[in-house]
Design a protein around this motif. Structure first.
Motif, PDB file in Angstrom:
ATOM      1  N   TRP A 104      25.709  34.499  38.313  1.00 39.89           N
ATOM      2  CA  TRP A 104      26.771  35.625  38.645  1.00 39.89           C
ATOM      3  C   TRP A 104      27.870  35.722  37.746  1.00 39.89           C
ATOM      4  CZ3 TRP A 104      31.366  33.040  38.793  1.00 39.89           C
ATOM      5  CH2 TRP A 104      31.288  31.992  38.802  1.00 39.89           C
ATOM      6  N   GLU A 105      28.629  36.762  37.743  1.00 42.64           N
ATOM      7  CA  GLU A 105      29.843  37.189  37.069  1.00 42.64           C
ATOM      8  C   GLU A 105      30.850  37.920  37.710  1.00 42.64           C
ATOM      9  OE1 GLU A 105      30.980  38.979  32.758  1.00 42.64           O
ATOM     10  OE2 GLU A 105      29.173  39.149  33.401  1.00 42.64           O
ATOM     11  N   ALA A 106      31.966  37.638  37.748  1.00 49.95           N
ATOM     12  CA  ALA A 106      33.119  38.240  38.032  1.00 49.95           C
ATOM     13  C   ALA A 106      33.524  39.523  37.213  1.00 49.95           C
ATOM     14  CB  ALA A 106      34.338  37.547  38.499  1.00 49.95           C
ATOM     15  N   LEU A 107      33.322  40.903  37.610  1.00 51.34           N
ATOM     16  CA  LEU A 107      33.635  41.957  37.017  1.00 51.34           C
ATOM     17  C   LEU A 107      34.901  42.305  37.098  1.00 51.34           C
ATOM     18  CD1 LEU A 107      30.313  44.009  37.534  1.00 51.34           C
ATOM     19  CD2 LEU A 107      30.887  42.468  35.792  1.00 51.34           C
ATOM     20  N   THR A 108      35.704  41.923  38.120  1.00 56.79           N
ATOM     21  CA  THR A 108      37.149  42.082  38.108  1.00 56.79           C
ATOM     22  C   THR A 108      37.577  40.612  39.065  1.00 56.79           C
ATOM     23  OG1 THR A 108      37.069  43.161  40.251  1.00 56.79           O
ATOM     24  CG2 THR A 108      36.864  44.557  38.488  1.00 56.79           C
ATOM     25  N   ASP A 109      38.785  40.456  39.280  1.00 59.54           N
ATOM     26  CA  ASP A 109      39.412  39.539  39.969  1.00 59.54           C
ATOM     27  C   ASP A 109      38.780  39.451  41.555  1.00 59.54           C
ATOM     28  OD1 ASP A 109      40.989  38.705  37.819  1.00 59.54           O
ATOM     29  OD2 ASP A 109      42.698  39.120  38.771  1.00 59.54           O
ATOM     30  N   SER A 110      37.803  38.419  41.748  1.00 61.73           N
ATOM     31  CA  SER A 110      36.920  38.644  42.954  1.00 61.73           C
ATOM     32  C   SER A 110      37.138  37.396  43.854  1.00 61.73           C
ATOM     33  CB  SER A 110      35.492  38.765  42.629  1.00 61.73           C
ATOM     34  OG  SER A 110      35.262  39.979  41.766  1.00 61.73           O
ATOM     35  N   VAL A 111      36.790  37.626  45.290  1.00 67.04           N
ATOM     36  CA  VAL A 111      36.938  36.816  46.361  1.00 67.04           C
ATOM     37  C   VAL A 111      35.596  36.991  46.912  1.00 67.04           C
ATOM     38  CG1 VAL A 111      38.009  35.936  48.387  1.00 67.04           C
ATOM     39  CG2 VAL A 111      39.413  36.694  46.751  1.00 67.04           C
ATOM     40  N   VAL A 112      34.569  35.875  47.060  1.00 72.27           N
ATOM     41  CA  VAL A 112      33.338  35.900  47.531  1.00 72.27           C
ATOM     42  C   VAL A 112      33.318  34.805  48.580  1.00 72.27           C
ATOM     43  CG1 VAL A 112      32.290  37.271  45.709  1.00 72.27           C
ATOM     44  CG2 VAL A 112      32.348  34.820  45.733  1.00 72.27           C
ATOM     45  N   LEU A 113      32.660  34.855  49.646  1.00 67.32           N
ATOM     46  CA  LEU A 113      32.220  33.968  50.744  1.00 67.32           C
ATOM     47  C   LEU A 113      30.529  33.642  50.328  1.00 67.32           C
ATOM     48  CD1 LEU A 113      33.081  32.301  53.372  1.00 67.32           C
ATOM     49  CD2 LEU A 113      32.046  34.101  54.443  1.00 67.32           C
TER      50      LEU A 113
END
Length: 130
Positions: A104-113
């Protein structure tokens, strides 16, 4: 309240605060026994903040859990065996069966569950996922 059990059968807290020492993991077999009902071999739950550009350094292999990733905020790409999906709208998700590798990669600041089951303690010892 923190991560202290409120009673023997339930707890309350804050996902940001209660998962700091476990790399975002809030529920699972690896939670300290003081976590009360958060300690389980049935499921793992992760609340993760990823700054833009953060990425998994290597693909997983041999993971034997079903996994669900739900975007809370940001833009987050997940690559799985046979494809890729960019999660860009709150509530977008990707889910895969055991045996699929992923990165995976965060393309912008991200929050994931992230939800995985069963929890790693019940897995075959051949699994190398973290």
């Amino acid at each position: 309240m923190g991560n202290k059990p409120v009673s023997g059968s339930w707890t309350a807290g804050n996902a940001n605060d209660d998962s700091v020492s476990t790399r975002g993991w809030l529920v699972g077999h690896f939670i300290d026994s003081s976590g009360g009902v958060r300690v389980t071999e049935d499921v793992e739950v992760k609340w993760a903040h990823h700054p833009a550009g953060d990425k998994r350094p290597a693909w997983t292999s041999g993971d034997q859990r079903t996994t669900l990733v739900i975007l809370i905020a940001g833009e987050f790409r997940v690559d799985v065996t046979g494809g890729s999906r960019t999660l860009s709208r709150q509530g977008d998700y990707i889910m895969w069966k055991p045996g699929n590798n992923h990165s995976w990669e965060a393309l912008t600041d991200s929050v994931v569950l992230t939800v995985r089951w069963p929890s790693g303690k019940r897995l075959d010892s051949t699994s190398t996922a973290t």
